[in-house]
Design an enzyme around this catalytic site. Structure first.
Site, PDB file in Angstrom:
ATOM      1  N   GLU A  88      10.317 -16.251  -6.673  1.00 51.97           N
ATOM      2  CA  GLU A  88       9.277 -15.652  -7.065  1.00 51.97           C
ATOM      3  C   GLU A  88       8.402 -17.040  -6.512  1.00 51.97           C
ATOM      4  OE1 GLU A  88       6.665 -13.017  -7.540  1.00 51.97           O
ATOM      5  OE2 GLU A  88       8.712 -11.642  -7.463  1.00 51.97           O
ATOM      6  N   GLU A 329       4.511   3.222  -9.878  1.00 53.81           N
ATOM      7  CA  GLU A 329       6.136   2.084  -9.851  1.00 53.81           C
ATOM      8  C   GLU A 329       6.841   2.757  -9.332  1.00 53.81           C
ATOM      9  OE1 GLU A 329       6.002  -2.293 -10.558  1.00 53.81           O
ATOM     10  OE2 GLU A 329       4.722  -0.289  -9.859  1.00 53.81           O
ATOM     11  N   GLU A 347      -0.009  -3.526  -1.687  1.00 60.89           N
ATOM     12  CA  GLU A 347       1.521  -3.010  -0.448  1.00 60.89           C
ATOM     13  C   GLU A 347       0.906  -2.262   0.781  1.00 60.89           C
ATOM     14  OE1 GLU A 347       4.277  -5.816  -2.743  1.00 60.89           O
ATOM     15  OE2 GLU A 347       3.202  -3.976  -3.716  1.00 60.89           O
TER      16      GLU A 347
END
Length: 826
Positions: A88, A329, A347
Site C-alpha cells: 500500500e 465487495e 475499478e
C-alpha cells in the site's frame, strides 16, 4: 464532487492520513479503534494528500496542486515509527510522489508554473524507497508484507519481521514505481529488487497450468494458498507485467503476461464470469463467488486488445451494480451479495473508461453517468463521501479511502473529457494500479539499469494479432459501430433486473462437433431487442452456419393453463379501508410455504382492523411489539435473516399474516420479475399464516398509506379474486411449452430443443394450438405463422374495459401501456 471530497479532507482531516466523513474529522492511527490490516495503509504521512496530488493536475486545478506540493514538502515526514504495508505504501505514497513529481516537472518545463520546483518530490520518493528496501531482505527475494518506516524489518524496535507469507499482488506490484524511481534517480537498486521478486513469482508458477496462487511463503517460495483468479491477492501482479512492458519496453514482461493471459482465458475466464480455480487442478472451481477487485480486468483486457471478453465481463458487472447500486465487495455466481461492503472502489469506473476510449460507444458514458448519480445519491454526506457498509441496507461506514480521490475522480473526469480539454497529452503516460501517472518516455529517455537482462522465453505458442501491438478499433470491428452492443445484448438481463416479462430468452442445447468429440452446452438466445437478423446474431455469437443443406424447423406450440410450478402466480395486497376502498391494488409475490392464498375463497384480512409495522422492522430479533401485532397483519423488511425465521417469530407473536417489503430501494413489480419466497432448508410445515412479498416501490405506497392513515385495512388474495372485479371474461396468463425438431434434408438425424414461450394468450387456446414454422435456407430465416382461431374467452389485459384499474396503480391512474402496442413492455 471532487471539490466536496477533497475540500472536506483539507477542512476536517488534514494533516491526518484519511477523512472520517461521518465524524467530520481525521483518522489518526492509534487514536481511533484499530481496524486490523486496513490500518496498515496509514503511516502518519498525510496519505490522502499525497495520493491526490496528480489528480489535481488532471482536473486542471493547478493552483491547488502548487499549494498541495508546498504543503507536502513542508508538513510530511516519512521517518515515523509506524509499521505500514509495503504494498500500500508503494502504490499510494511512493506512486503518489512520483506521479506528482512527473506533473510538477512537466509544468516546470513548460515555463508556466512550478518554476521554484527543484525535484523535491523526487528526493522524498527516493527517501521512501530506501525505507521500503529492508522489506526485500529475504532469502527468496520476495518482500516482507510490512516494514517499519523508521526501523526497517529486523531491528528489535521494528515490531515486524516475523511474517512468513505475502500475497502475490503484494510481491508483484512493485516494478512500476521502483523501476521509475531507479530510472529517475539513477539508483538501480530499486528496479533490481522489484524485478527479482517478479522473477521468483514467475519461477514458482505452476508449470502445467501457468497459473499462480494467492499467498506465497517469502522465505522458501512455497505456495500457501493455491487458489488462482484475477481478483484480490493476485490482480495487480498481472496488471504490472503488462504495464511494465509498456513503461519499460522490456519484452520479457510482455511474454510472461501473455503466457499467464492464455492460462487465464483457458481456465479462469468463463464469460462473463471470472472464477477462482485451483492452480494445480485448474478445471476445479474453488469458490462460488467473485470479489469486486476483479472489476479492473476488463480494462486490462482492453490494453491487451481482447475486447469481446472485456465487454462481456464489464456488462455483467454493470448488471450487478444495477441490482445492488454498487458492486458488493463479493457476490455469488448467481449475483447475490456475498459480502455487502462497498468502500467506494474505483475499478469498475476504470474499466468503463478504458472501454469507452476503445470503442467510442456512448453506452459507456451512460454507465459512467450511473456511477456519478449513485455516488451522489447513496454515498455523499455533508463531510465528503462515505463508504457503504452494506449495499443491501445502504448503511454508511465512517471511511473515505485515499484511492477514492486518487482513482475514482480521475477516471470519471477522463471518461467525460475530450483530449483537447486536458492540460497535457494523457497518452504520454501510463496509469499505475493507483492511477498515478508515469511517463512512457522512461523506456527510451532513461537507460535500463545494470544487471536487468533477463532470458527470453523459448518455444512460445504462436502469438495472436495483438501480442506486440496496440488494439485497433478498425481491425477489431471495421465499419461496425454496433460491435459492442451486439456482445452486450447477450447479457442485458443477466441478473433479472429490468427483464421484460414477455422477453424471456430462448435456451436450447447446441451440439458442436470438433473432430471426434461432440460437445453440447446450453445456449441462450435473447430473441428481442438486438436489432439484428437471426443469422447475423448467431454469427455474432461465434456460431458458423454452412449452407450444406436446407434445414426446416417446425415449432408446434401446445398452449396450456399455467401451473404454479411453471410460473409465479401473482398475489395482491388490496387496501380496503377508507379512503382507499379497494381502489389501490399492489402486485405481490407468493411464498412456497405458509397458507396457500389461492385456496382461500375470500383471501385474508386483519380481524382487528389494521396492519402493524414490526419492531424491529427486519423481524430478525425478539419481537418488541408482540401485543400490538396480535391479530393483525405484520409489515416486515426483507434482509438480515431468512424469510422463514421472520415468519416464525411473527406467527409466535400473534400476527395472522405477514407482508414482506423489499429492502432494495427502487425495485418494483413492473421492472423486476416476481419470485416465490423460499424457506430456510428445513421443514416449514409449522408456518401456517399467509405470506406475501412487495417490491420497494409498492411497499413504499403501503407504508406511506400507514403513515397518513393510522388504521389501514388490507386484503391479501390471489390476483383473479380481487375485490370489486367485474365478472364476465375470465383471464389468465398462459404459457406455451414447445418442442422444436431440426430435421436436415434427407432425414439424416434430428436435434430436439425445448423452448419456453411466454405470451398473453387466451386460455381456450389450449385446445387450438398455433403452429409456427422457422425455415432456414442458405443464410436466410423465414418465419411463418399459421393462423389460429380464438374460441371462447380471452385473457384480461390492463387496458381491458372489464378491469377498472391496473395493478400497482389507483383506479384514477391511466393504464401503463396499450396491450396492442408492440413497442411497449407489459
Amino acid at each position: 464532487m471532487f471539490d466536496h471530497a477533497y475540500g472536506s479532507y483539507m477542512k476536517y482531516a488534514y494533516p491526518a492520513d484519511e477523512l472520517m466523513p461521518l465524524s467530520c474529522r481525521g483518522r489518526v492511527r492509534g487514536l481511533e479503534p484499530n481496524r486490523g490490516d486496513i490500518d496498515d495503509s496509514l503511516g502518519k504521512f498525510s496519505l490522502t494528500l499525497i495520493d491526490t496530488l496528480d489528480t489535481l493536475v488532471v482536473l486542471n486545478k493547478l493552483d491547488e496542486f502548487e499549494d498541495a506540493v508546498r504543503r507536502t514538502l513542508r508538513d510530511v515526514r516519512l521517518d515515523n515509527d509506524v509499521v505500514v504495508s509495503v504494498f500500500e505504501t508503494n502504490i499510494r505514497v511512493l506512486g503518489g510522489l512520483l506521479g506528482a513529481h512527473t506533473m510538477a516537472d512537466m509544468l516546470r518545463q513548460r515555463g508556466e508554473r512550478m518554476q521554484w520546483y527543484r525535484d523535491e518530490l523526487l528526493h522524498m520518493a527516493k527517501e521512501l524507497g530506501h525505507r521500503l528496501l529492508p522489506a526485500f531482505n529475504t532469502t527468496s527475494g520476495l518482500p516482507y508484507p510490512r516494514v517499519n518506516l523508521r526501523y526497517g524489518v529486523l531491528n528489535p524496535l521494528s515490531r515486524t519481521g516475523t511474517e512468513s507469507d505475502t500475497c502475490t499482488a503484494c510481491a508483484g506490484t512493485m516494478i512500476l514505481e521502483f523501476a521509475a524511481l531507479s530510472r529517475l534517480s539513477g539508483e538501480a537498486v530499486f528496479e533490481e529488487n522489484a524485478r527479482k521478486a517478479l522473477d521468483v513469482l514467475w519461477e514458482k508458477r505452476q508449470r502445467g497450468s501457468d497459473l499462480v496462487g494467492t499467498v506465497i511463503n517469502i522465505h522458501n517460495g512455497d505456495w500457501v494458498r493455491r487458489d488462482s483468479g484475477v481478483g484480490a491477492g493476485i490482480d495487480s501482479y498481472y496488471e504490472y507485467l503488462m504495464k511494465a512492458y509498456v513503461l519499460l519496453g522490456d519484452n520479457v514482461y510482455l511474454e510472461r503476461f501473455n503466457t499467464h493471459y492464455r492460462a487465464i482465458m483457458k481456465y479462469i475466464s468463463q464469460p462473463p464470469l471470472l472464477l477462482n480455480v485451483h492452480m494445480h487442478n485448474p478445471t476445479v472451481s474453488v469458490r462460488s463467488w467473485m470479489d469486486s477487485l476483479l472489476a479492473f480486468f476488463p480494462g486490462l483486457q482492453v490494453l491487451r486488445g481482447d475486447l469481446k471478453p472485456a465487454i462481456e465481463t464489464h456488462e455483467m458487472l454493470y448488471q450487478v451494480t444495477k441490482q445492488h447500486k454498487f458492486l458488493p465487495e463479493a457476490f455469488t455466481t448467481e449475483f447475490r451479495v456475498h459480502w455487502g461492503q462497498h468502500p467506494l472502489r474505483p475499478e469498475f469506473a476504470e474499466s468503463t473508461y478504458y472501454l469507452y476510449k476503445a470503442t467510442g460507444d456512448p453506452y459507456y458514458l451512460r454507465v459512467g453517468q450511473s456511477i456519478v448519480e449513485k455516488l451522489n445519491a447513496h454515498a455523499r454526506v455533508p463531510c465528503g463521501f462515505a463508504a457503504v457498509q452494506d449495499v443491501r441496507t445502504g448503511a454508511h461506514e465512517d471511511r473515505m479511502d485515499s484511492f477514492f480521490l486518487a482513482e475514482m475522480f480521475k477516471y470519471l473526469y477522463l471518461l467525460f473529457s475530450e483530449k483537447n480539454q486536458l492540460h497535457f497529452d494523457i497518452d504520454d503516460y501510463i496509469f499505475t494500479t493507483e492511477a498515478h501517472l508515469l511517463p512512457v518516455s522512461l523506456s527510451t529517455s532513461q537507460p535500463p539499469c545494470r544487471g536487468n537482462n533477463t532470458v527470453r522465453l523459448s518455444q512460445l505458442p504462436t502469438e495472436d494479432l495483438f501480442t506486440y501491438s496496440c488494439p485497433s478499433t478498425q481491425t477489431l470491428f471495421p465499419n461496425n459501430p454496433s460491435f459492442a452492443k451486439t456482445i452486450r445484448d447477450s447479457y442485458k438481463y443477466l441478473t433479472g433486473v429490468g427483464r421484460a416479462f414477455h422477453a424471456s430468452p430462448v435456451r436450447f442445447p447446441l451440439c458442436v462437433t470438433d473432430e471426434s468429440v461432440c460437445v453440447c452446452r446450453g445456449v441462450e438466445l435473447p430473441l428481442h431487442d438486438h436489432g439484428m437478423e437471426p443469422v447475423e446474431f448467431l454469427r455474432s455469437m461465434g456460431i458458423s452456419l454452412t449452407p450444406l443443406s436446407v434445414y426446416r424447423v417446425k415449432l408446434v406450440a401446445e398452449v396450456t393453463q399455467t401451473t404454479e410450478e411453471e410460473e409465479v402466480e401473482p398475489l395482491l395486497v388490496q387496501l380496503i379501508s377508507p379512503p382507499f376502498l379497494g381502489r389501490t391494488v399492489l402486485t405481490a409475490g407468493p411464498a412456497k410455504f405458509g397458507m396457500d392464498l389461492t385456496k382461500q375463497e375470500h383471501g385474508v384480512t386483519s380481524s382487528q382492523g389494521s396492519i402493524v409495522k414490526t419492531s424491529p422492522y427486519t423481524a430478525c430479533g425478539p419481537i418488541e411489539n408482540a401485543e400490538e401485532l396480535s391479530g393483525h397483519i405484520a409489515l416486515a423488511l426483507r434482509g438480515d435473516c431468512m424469510f422463514a425465521a421472520k415468519a416464525r417469530r411473527l406467527q409466535e407473536a400473534g400476527a395472522i399474516g405477514v407482508i414482506f417489503i423489499d429492502h432494495r430501494e427502487g425495485s418494483n413489480s413492473a421492472e423486476t420479475p416476481l419470485f416465490q419466497m423460499v424457506g430456510d432448508g428445513g421443514s416449514t410445515a409449522d408456518i401456517t399464516i399467509p405470506l406475501v412479498f412487495l417490491f420497494s416501490q409498492e411497499g413504499a405506497l403501503l407504508t406511506s398509506a400507514l403513515e397518513d392513515h393510522s388504521n389501514v385495512d388490507v386484503l391479501m388474495l390471489p390476483k383473479e379474486r380481487r375485490l370489486g372485479k367485474t365478472t364476465g371474461k375470465r383471464g389468465g396468463l398462459c404459457r406455451a411449452r414447445s418442442l422444436v425438431t431440426l430435421l436436415p434434408t434427407g432425414d439424416q438425424g434430428s436435434i430436439n430443443a425445448s423452448i419456453i414461450l411466454f405470451s398473453h394468450l387466451p386460455v381456450s387456446l389450449a385446445v387450438s394450438s398455433p403452429t409456427l414454422k422457422f425455415v432456414l435456407e442458405k443464410g436466410e430465416v423465414v418465419l411463418e405463422e399459421e393462423e389460429y382461431k380464438q374460441q371462447g374467452d380471452s385473457c384480461l389485459t390492463p387496458g381491458d374495459e372489464h378491469m377498472p384499474c391496473s395493478y400497482g396503480q389507483t383506479a384514477a391512474s391511466p393504464p401503463s401501456h396499450s396491450p396492442n402496442d408492440l413497442n411497449t413492455e407489459p
